[in-house]
Design a protein around this motif. Sequence first.
Motif, short mmCIF file in Angstrom:
data_model
loop_
_atom_site.label_atom_id
_atom_site.label_comp_id
_atom_site.label_asym_id
_atom_site.label_seq_id
_atom_site.Cartn_x
_atom_site.Cartn_y
_atom_site.Cartn_z
N ARG A 1 -18.37 -30.26 -93.32
CA ARG A 1 -16.99 -30.76 -93.28
C ARG A 1 -16.30 -30.72 -94.64
N ARG A 2 -17.08 -30.52 -95.71
CA ARG A 2 -16.48 -30.36 -97.03
C ARG A 2 -15.51 -29.19 -97.05
N TRP A 3 -15.74 -28.20 -96.19
CA TRP A 3 -14.98 -26.96 -96.25
C TRP A 3 -13.69 -27.00 -95.44
N VAL A 4 -13.33 -28.14 -94.85
CA VAL A 4 -12.16 -28.17 -93.97
C VAL A 4 -10.89 -27.65 -94.66
N PRO A 5 -10.53 -28.09 -95.86
CA PRO A 5 -9.29 -27.56 -96.46
C PRO A 5 -9.32 -26.05 -96.66
N LEU A 6 -10.40 -25.53 -97.22
CA LEU A 6 -10.47 -24.08 -97.44
C LEU A 6 -10.54 -23.34 -96.12
N GLY A 7 -11.34 -23.83 -95.18
CA GLY A 7 -11.43 -23.17 -93.88
C GLY A 7 -10.11 -23.12 -93.16
N LEU B 1 -18.32 -11.76 -105.13
CA LEU B 1 -17.44 -12.49 -106.04
C LEU B 1 -18.15 -13.76 -106.47
N VAL B 2 -18.28 -13.96 -107.78
CA VAL B 2 -18.87 -15.18 -108.32
C VAL B 2 -17.77 -15.98 -109.00
N LEU B 3 -17.55 -17.20 -108.53
CA LEU B 3 -16.56 -18.10 -109.13
C LEU B 3 -17.30 -19.18 -109.90
N ARG B 4 -17.08 -19.21 -111.20
CA ARG B 4 -17.80 -20.14 -112.05
C ARG B 4 -16.86 -21.17 -112.67
N ARG B 5 -17.44 -22.30 -113.01
CA ARG B 5 -16.71 -23.35 -113.71
C ARG B 5 -16.21 -22.85 -115.07
N ASP B 6 -15.29 -23.59 -115.65
CA ASP B 6 -14.79 -23.29 -116.98
C ASP B 6 -15.91 -23.56 -117.99
N LEU B 7 -16.18 -22.60 -118.87
CA LEU B 7 -17.28 -22.72 -119.82
C LEU B 7 -16.85 -22.26 -121.21
N ASP B 8 -17.64 -22.63 -122.21
CA ASP B 8 -17.42 -22.13 -123.56
C ASP B 8 -17.75 -20.65 -123.63
N VAL B 9 -17.25 -19.99 -124.68
CA VAL B 9 -17.37 -18.54 -124.79
C VAL B 9 -18.82 -18.05 -124.72
N PRO B 10 -19.78 -18.65 -125.43
CA PRO B 10 -21.16 -18.13 -125.33
C PRO B 10 -21.71 -18.16 -123.91
N ASP B 11 -21.44 -19.24 -123.17
CA ASP B 11 -21.91 -19.31 -121.79
C ASP B 11 -21.17 -18.31 -120.89
N TYR C 1 -17.18 -28.18 -108.70
CA TYR C 1 -16.51 -27.99 -107.41
C TYR C 1 -15.26 -27.15 -107.63
N VAL C 2 -15.45 -25.85 -107.78
CA VAL C 2 -14.37 -24.96 -108.20
C VAL C 2 -13.21 -24.99 -107.22
N PHE C 3 -13.49 -24.90 -105.91
CA PHE C 3 -12.41 -24.86 -104.93
C PHE C 3 -11.65 -26.18 -104.84
N ARG C 4 -12.27 -27.27 -105.23
CA ARG C 4 -11.58 -28.55 -105.24
C ARG C 4 -10.85 -28.78 -106.56
N ASP C 5 -11.50 -28.40 -107.66
CA ASP C 5 -10.93 -28.68 -108.98
C ASP C 5 -9.75 -27.78 -109.31
N ALA C 6 -9.77 -26.56 -108.82
CA ALA C 6 -8.71 -25.59 -109.12
C ALA C 6 -8.43 -24.79 -107.87
N ASP D 1 -5.80 -23.70 -106.07
CA ASP D 1 -4.88 -22.57 -105.97
C ASP D 1 -5.47 -21.32 -106.61
N ALA D 2 -6.01 -21.45 -107.81
CA ALA D 2 -6.55 -20.29 -108.53
C ALA D 2 -7.78 -19.74 -107.82
N ALA D 3 -8.68 -20.62 -107.38
CA ALA D 3 -9.90 -20.17 -106.73
C ALA D 3 -9.60 -19.52 -105.38
N THR D 4 -8.70 -20.12 -104.62
CA THR D 4 -8.37 -19.56 -103.30
C THR D 4 -7.66 -18.23 -103.44
N ALA D 5 -6.83 -18.06 -104.46
CA ALA D 5 -6.18 -16.77 -104.69
C ALA D 5 -7.23 -15.69 -104.97
N GLU D 6 -8.23 -16.01 -105.78
CA GLU D 6 -9.30 -15.05 -106.05
C GLU D 6 -10.05 -14.71 -104.76
#
Length: 263
Positions: free
Chosen positions: A41-47, A208-218, A243-248, A250-255
């Motif tokens: 049920r976590r996926w209801v908004p995206l679904g 497609l791999v969607l990753r959290r915001d990280l520092d440059v080395p990571d 939680y990429v789709f929850r935290d961002a 619009d950007a994640a769903t566009a990707e």
Amino acid sequence: MTLPDDWTAGTVRANGIDLGYYRTGEGPPVVLAHGMFDSGRRWVPLGSDLADEHEVIAYDARGHGRSDAPESGYDIDSRIADLVGLVEGLDLADPVLVGHSMGAATVALAAAEHPDLPRGLVLEDPSRFRRRPEMSVEAARSAARERLKEAKAQSVAERIDEHYDDCDPDHARRLAAAVDDCSPHIAKLAQEHRPVAAAFDGITRPTLVLRRDLDVPDRVDDLNAADRLTDGRLVHIPDAGHYVFRDASDAATAELRTFLRRL
């Protein structure tokens, strides 16, 4: 827990257990696999957002939600068999497999072992992405048991106030109530298995791999890991946490939409 009117709920026999699932939309199928302590049920908004172009199936992993919670079967091979059994049991042709955290690891390793199963993959901040956790399996299981115990000691209202007060009220209740449907057996999900990136050599489908915001080395290490994909793209989403789709959203769903339309 209430679903929107255009969603239905059902169960399917897969790998010897009953798995609960939730379904909406019409079109090429997309299967959504959640992370630990969550439910389908976590996926209801995206679904709901994808339902105009796709049939969406979000399922409960074993030990979660409405799915069976046997004493055993929490290793990665069983999780893969559960997913494959769900796809076959629902007669889904060439599904796109989308997973978050634990679910992303399940999806990626399933695609490596069953390369003809999916049409494509989307991995949202996979657990054990580049390396195994530093803590032992027993320490990880102990931490999971304690986290579940502490969460269940709170009321749904308390969980909403602490974690989900920025969500739509109906969805906040879905998220907050998920731990009540988690079996203590899910602590056994802490198992040894290879990192997700180590499976990339065996994945042949677009990914497609969607990753959290990280520092440059990571970021560099992530991108180097993703180079092992035959047909893949890794994107770090600004301002997103685990939680990429929850935290961002619009950007994640566009990707995601761009990826789906190019398949």
